[in-house]
Structures are given as C-alpha cells and as structure tokens.
Enzyme design. Structure first.
Site, short mmCIF file in Angstrom:
data_model
loop_
_atom_site.label_atom_id
_atom_site.label_comp_id
_atom_site.label_asym_id
_atom_site.label_seq_id
_atom_site.Cartn_x
_atom_site.Cartn_y
_atom_site.Cartn_z
N GLY A 242 -26.54 -2.32 -24.77
CA GLY A 242 -26.71 -3.77 -24.72
C GLY A 242 -27.00 -4.22 -23.30
CB SER A 275 -21.27 -2.92 -22.60
OG SER A 275 -20.50 -2.24 -21.62
CG ASP A 276 -26.31 -2.20 -18.14
OD1 ASP A 276 -25.77 -1.32 -17.45
OD2 ASP A 276 -27.50 -2.54 -17.97
CD1 TRP A 277 -20.78 1.51 -15.26
CD2 TRP A 277 -21.97 1.59 -17.14
NE1 TRP A 277 -20.59 2.76 -15.84
CE2 TRP A 277 -21.30 2.83 -16.99
CE3 TRP A 277 -22.76 1.40 -18.27
CZ2 TRP A 277 -21.41 3.87 -17.91
CZ3 TRP A 277 -22.88 2.44 -19.19
CH2 TRP A 277 -22.21 3.65 -19.01
#
Length: 744
Positions: A242, A275-277
């Site tokens: 995401g 998720s992206d970080w």
C-alpha cells in the site's frame, strides 16, 4: 520507501532467454508472444492453517500483523511459524541491516548482484528479459533466506521530474504490465513473494506522505491500474504494498475501495497487503479496510498501530477476533505458498555468481538506446585510432548505492571507463578527464530525504581547471566520448527534480568538448529524461544508458564498439520542454494537499500524439546499427467478435549489413469513437533477432478485450463496435503499416 533505503532500476538484455516457461514454440524464422502465468495461492493448506490459528493467543496473532524488526514481521516460534523475512531489492537484494535501525549489519556474506534499474528493464521491450531478471533475483533472495522482495515498483511515469522515474518502468500501462508479469513469475518460481508496489496512484514524491490524489474513474482504470491488475490476475503476485498517499480522501493503506472492493473483490487477490514504511494512520480502520501487515521506521515496534493499540482494541471489542484471524490466515497462506512453512524442497538459491552477472549483462546490453547516429559515427571504427578521450564524472561514477532508496552492496560494478579499458585493444590510449564535478549546495543538502519538489540542489558552475583538462584531452585524442547525465544521488526517492536541465554544468562542458573535437560521442547515463535538444543538435552520435547494473560498463562498451547492436527503445517520451508534458501543460503537478490528474487518460505519448506536440524523442524510439523493413503485414481475419483474438503478422526484414534486434510495436486507434480516446494506444509488441539479409515473421496476438474502454456509467469494460486501425511501427511516431479491422 521512506528511509535510507537504496533503490534500483532494472534494465533488459541482448541474448534471447530460452529457458523461460512458454507454451509457444519459436524458431529463427518466426517469433511470437510468450505466455507467462503465475501459480495461484491454493487452499491445500487451509485445514492446517485453521488448526494453527486455533492454537494461537490474541497476542501471538497480533504479533504477526506488524514489524518486529526493520524487515520482518512476527512469527510464533512455539508453533513453528517463522518470521516473514522481507528485503528491499528493485536493483538487487539489499545488504543486511540492523534489526531495529537502518545501520548496516556489517556482514561479509551479503554482497549481491546489481541488476539494471526498472527503466532500463522496460527499455529492453523484452518480456523474456523481465523473466530473466525476476528468476535471477529470486535465486539471490533465496540464497539470503528471504521470503518477500519489496519489488517490482510499477507506478506510471506521470511526470519526467519524478524522483523514481529511473525505478518505475514506463509511462504506458501496457508496457508496464508486459514487463511486470514475467518478472513476478520469474521471481515467484523461486519460492519468493513479489510485493508489487506502490498500490496505487503514487506518481510523485512531492508531498507523498499526505497528498490526496484525485483521478476520474476511467483514467484510474485505463492508466493507473492495469499493471497492478495483471500482476494479480496473470502473475498471481503473492503480496502488494500500500502506498503513502491518499486517494479520494482516504490514505491508501486504509482505503476500502482500493484494497477490498477492487483488489480483493474484483480481482480476486488472495495474498497479503503490506504497508509502505510508516504509511499507516489508524488501527481498526486500516485492518478492516484491507491492510494485513504494518511495517515502519524506527520507533518501538509495540507502538505501531497494529501492535499494542490493536491488542487494546481487540480486548475492548472494537474489532472482532474473526477479523484478526482473517489477516493471520492470509499471511500463513503465503508462508506455505513459498514453502517457508511445510516445504521440504524449497529453492536454495545462489548469489553473486558469474551466471547472475551475465544475466545483468544481457539485460544491460539490450537496454541501451541509440538516439542519434549521423554518418554512422557508431560503432567506433578503430582503424587509425590511437587515442580516445574519455570525459565526464559519469565515466567513473558508481550507482549501485546512492540516493534515498534501496541499493545493493556489490563486489562488481563495472564503470564505463573500466568497460572501455576491458574492451579496447592495448594499442589505443585512453585520455581520461573528469570534466565536471558532482557538487551540491551544502546549505540545501539536507533536502535529500525531505519530501520536497526541490531535490538535491546542485552547484552548476564548472571548475575552469577541469574544463581545460577535458578540452585538452579531447584535442589531443582521435575520438572523444563524454559520459554525462545523472546519478542515483540526483535522481532519488523522496524528492522530485526541480527541472529537466542537466546538473553540474554539463551542457556547457559538452559544447566545449564538441568544439574541441567534432568526433565527440555523447553518452547519457540517467534514469529519466533531460532537456538535451541543444546537445542532440551538436553531436553526431547520442547514446542513452541507464543505472545499468554490475556489468553496465562492459555492456555499454560492447555497444559503442559494435560487439552488441543496440536494440533498446525508450519506455517514455523525451520532451523538448517540460511544459510539453501533460502534467505540466495542465498545471496539475505537483499540487498541494490535493493533486488532480487533469490530463486524464492522455498520459505520456497519448498526450503528445493526440495534441500533435513534437517530442525530442518519441515513446518506443531507438535506432540500430542496421536497418529494418516491415513487409506483408496482415491480420488473420477482417472482422472479429467480442471474445476473439486478433492475430497480426508482419515480416521484419534486416536490410542492413549486421545482425540486429527490432521491436515491432502495435498501436490501436479508433477515429470515429463516440467517446474521448487517445490518438493511439500500445496494444502489442514483440522483439525479434533478424540476421543480416534475412526476414522473420513476427506474430502478435491482440485479444479484442484489449481494445475496451472503461464505461464509468456501466462500471465495466466495454469494447465499442466498429472499425479499428492497427498501426505497426518501431516507435509511436514511426508507423510502417496500417491495418483496418472491424469489431462486431
């Protein structure tokens, strides 16, 4: 991703890869498209998964839903459930870092192959090279005992200024999907999950943490989603990342429309959403909206939204345990799928092998694009040549590491200067001069890593002594080659570029060198377009290379010296001026809190071709050391029903003196449409090796459904009946044949 992660682009290769899975037989006289099909996540482990979940505590379940180190999410040791081990790696497997911060782990066994960047891979226009890339990288992932590669990045190149243009593949959804699918299949053939990113509408670094992207539904479906959809439906990617930004008011890691309704309900995605970080903003909402795993930047892992906050929410009955179980089961399914659990014959892999360096070489050699070659200045003819001036910081610059994004710790990165030294006979003297200095304004150096449109601020004044040295080297040499362009500190994640001007005063230097020696060849090493019209006019030969992997220098030298006949094609449009590009012409980049994609479906060449704007170099463009003719173009029928497939064939004749590869590109147009359309759209392509004086028959299949547009009112894809023109050429502006078919 948002930290000192070092990111990579991928390039594609010159030898036809023959060991790919294919149900199409090919011969020297005929080439046809190959089918790549991934293995879908199965249900054979569901009973075992149900049993495991029934034995888990609430805390153990939630431990699997968030990071417990920088690149792992939690496992359950007592039940034999391992951590899910991730690695960055668009350019190759990233070096090991510490568990709780971004410092390198300092290991001696984490060197890897540096592969060409995504732009280079797309420039090969060769699906077989994409499979080679994925398969080779998958073996390296397994040698490092990883489960998930945080790649490929397949966002559309909406603006040439994008900081990650070098990594993203192209401006065209069809080309993106035809490269992404075999890459993912090749990777996952090695018991590794691809994590396809950044889903979705993540097309700028500026304000990426919060910008709210507004795209009309037809544009979303026709431009920004097709590569993701193909990654799920055809390649069966096991995971999706995401994105940071918002889409229509909701963050993409908690966007029910994108994650549940489209990704899972429409496309049938059965894998995990990561998720992206540090891209998560809520606890219950993100899970219920379709997120499975929260990853992030250093703060105590228990403080993540899906850690202690989720335990509290579950105990307070704000979220059901059945909801938690759903996400845990998805993770377990993917672990079983890649044999991290229950698999006795998991791929062991190999890393930094000579075979993998050769994979990188093949891709790199096939990625190089010849943009101009007046009077056959290339390949270099060494008769009578006693000295060559090699000029430019980029002749020695290494790009495996750099910038703000995921790079590779590698033992081999052949620079252009080293490549020429490896390939030139000892009788030819190389006179090297740096020419320009890579310098940044230290006051603004801190911008590297800020989410800004300014990018690193360069010092563009030339050093007089360096210029003099370069001019003298050019004067006293028979030929000069200047290596200019960019690097991965200038083109970087976390910031977009300010403009398309060459940094570090290079344009002025190039003009001085050409004045000193008219036999000057200009080689651009960069991942994204620059304003180079003036340079293009002044030089007789212009070559475009990329951040091109461990063997990039050798591949480039082989092209310049004629051992390899260049066959790369531009995967994006090179504009004369940034204001010619659609996002800038419509004044809709970068936006502020909101960005509206005002150009709609007219992205890239669709805009240039529809608006009759002349680019500097068009989409799909690239020259060869030989010439090709297209003959006997035909379709198998003249009229087709909705469910049928159009078969187009054309004879590609090599009319020159050397063997070479050509890319047949098929564009579709409908001039009398009742809806707004682009002037033409890419709907097929095929690369073929043709021997000098010979001819190959190339066959391209176009399913009629590829001609569909997205009908917003009906919420479905619709093929408009009537006449379509199929255009065959070797760039979007070089159409050789036109065929008209009727769709009933």
């Amino acid at each position: 991703m948002k930290n000192k992660i070092l990111y990579l682009s991928a390039a594609l290769a010159f030898a036809v890869f023959t060991s790919c899975k294919s149900d199409v037989k090919t011969t020297d006289s005929e080439t046809a498209e190959k089918e790549y099909k991934g293995k879908e996540i199965g249900s054979e482990f569901d009973a075992e998964i149900d049993k495991l979940v029934s034995q888990m505590t609430l805390e153990e379940k939630i431990g699997m839903l968030h990071g417990n180190s920088m690149f792992t999410s939690g496992g359950v040791k007592r039940l034999g459930i391992p951590e899910l081990k991730m690695a960055d790696g668009p350019l190759g497997v990233r070096e090991e870092i510490s568990r709780d911060n971004w410092a390198p782990a300092g290991l001696t066994n984490d060197f890897a192959t540096y592969y060409p960047a995504g732009g280079g891979l797309a420039a090969t226009w060769n699906a077989d090279m994409a499979y080679t890339f994925g398969n080779s990288l998958g073996q390296e992932m397994r040698a490092r005992d990883k489960d998930m590669l945080l790649s490929p990045a397949i966002n559309i190149v909406r603006t040439p200024l994008g900081g990650r243009t070098y990594e993203y593949m192209s401006e065209d959804p069809f080309l993106n999907k035809k490269i992404a699918v075999p890459l993912i299949v090749g990777l996952q053939d090695n018991d590794v999950m691809a994590c396809v990113k950044h889903y979705a509408a993540n097309n700028q670094e500026t304000n990426r943490d919060f910008v709210d992207v507004q795209i009309d539904e037809r544009t979303l479906r026709e431009i920004y989603l097709p590569a993701f959809e193909a990654s799920i439906k055809e390649a069966h990617a096991y995971s999706v990342m995401g994105a940071y930004n918002k889409f229509r008011g909701e963050y993409l890691c908690e966007n029910d429309y994108m994650l549940n309704k489209i990704l899972r309900d429409e496309w049938g995605f059965k894998g995990v959403v990561v998720s992206d970080w540090a891209a998560v903003h809520s606890t219950v909402k993100s899970l219920e909206s379709g997120l499975d795993i929260e990853m992030g930047t250093p703060k105590p892992f228990k403080e993540f939204f899906l850690a202690d906050k989720l335990i509290a929410a579950a105990k307070n009955k704000e979220i059901s345990e059945a909801e938690l179980d759903k996400h845990v089961k998805r993770i377990l399914r993917t672990l079983f799928q890649v044999k991290a659990m229950g698999g006795k014959d998991r791929v062991k892999g190999s890393i930094a092998t000579e075979a993998h360096y050769q994979d990188a070489y093949k891709i790199a050699a096939e990625a190089v694009v010849l943009l101009k070659n007046d009077n056959n200045a290339l390949p270099l003819k060494l008769d009578g040549v006693k000295s060559i001036a090699v000029i430019g910081n980029n002749a020695t610059k290494k790009n495996a590491l750099g910038g703000f994004g995921a790079g590779v710790k590698t033992k081999r990165e052949v620079t252009p200067l080293e490549g020429l030294k490896n390939r030139l006979p000892s009788s030819v003297k190389i006179n090297y001069a740096e020419g320009y200095l890579e310098r940044y304004d230290e006051k603004n150096k801190g911008n590297l890593g800020n989410i800004t449109s300014n990018g690193p601020v360069t010092i563009d004044q030339l050093d007089p002594a360096k210029v003099q040295e370069a001019v003298e080297a050019a004067k006293k040499s028979d030929v000069a080659i200047i290596f200019a362009g960019s690097n991965r500190d200038y083109e970087t994640e976390a910031s977009d570029r300010r403009n398309l001007k060459l940094p570090f005063g290079q344009e002025e230097l190039i003009k001085k060198v050409i004045a000193a020696n008219p036999r000057t060849i200009v080689v651009m090493i960069a991942g994204a377009p620059f304003e180079i019209e003036e340079i293009s006019k002044k030089t007789s030969a212009l070559v475009w290379s990329w951040f091109n992997g461990s063997e990039g220098g050798n591949a480039l030298a082989d092209v310049l010296l004629g051992k390899v006949n260049p066959s790369g094609k531009l995967p994006w449009t090179m504009p004369k001026n940034i204001m010619d590009s659609p996002a800038h012409a419509t004044n809709s980049f970068p936006g502020g809190k909101t960005v509206n994609y005002a150009e709609g479906i007219l992205v890239g060449y669709r805009w240039f071709d529809t608006k009759n704007i002349a680019p500097l170099f068009p989409f799909g463009y690239g020259l060869s050391y030989t010439t090709f003719g297209f003959e006997n173009a035909k379709t198998d029928k003249t009229s087709y029903a909705q469910g049928e497939t159009i078969t187009v064939s054309v004879d590609v004749k090599n009319t020159g003196k050397v063997d070479g590869k050509e890319v047949v590109q098929l564009y579709a147009a409908k001039s009398d449409s009742k809806i707004t359309r682009a002037a033409q759209e890419l709907k097929g392509f095929q690369k073929t090796l043709v021997k000098s004086g010979s001819s190959n028959t190339v066959t391209i299949k176009v399913p009629v459904k590829e001609l569909a547009y997205y009908d917003v009112a009906a919420k479905k894809w619709t093929v408009e009946p009537g006449k379509y023109t199929l255009k065959l050429g070797n760039s979007s502006r070089e159409i050789k044949n036109e065929l008209v078919v009727t769709i009933k």
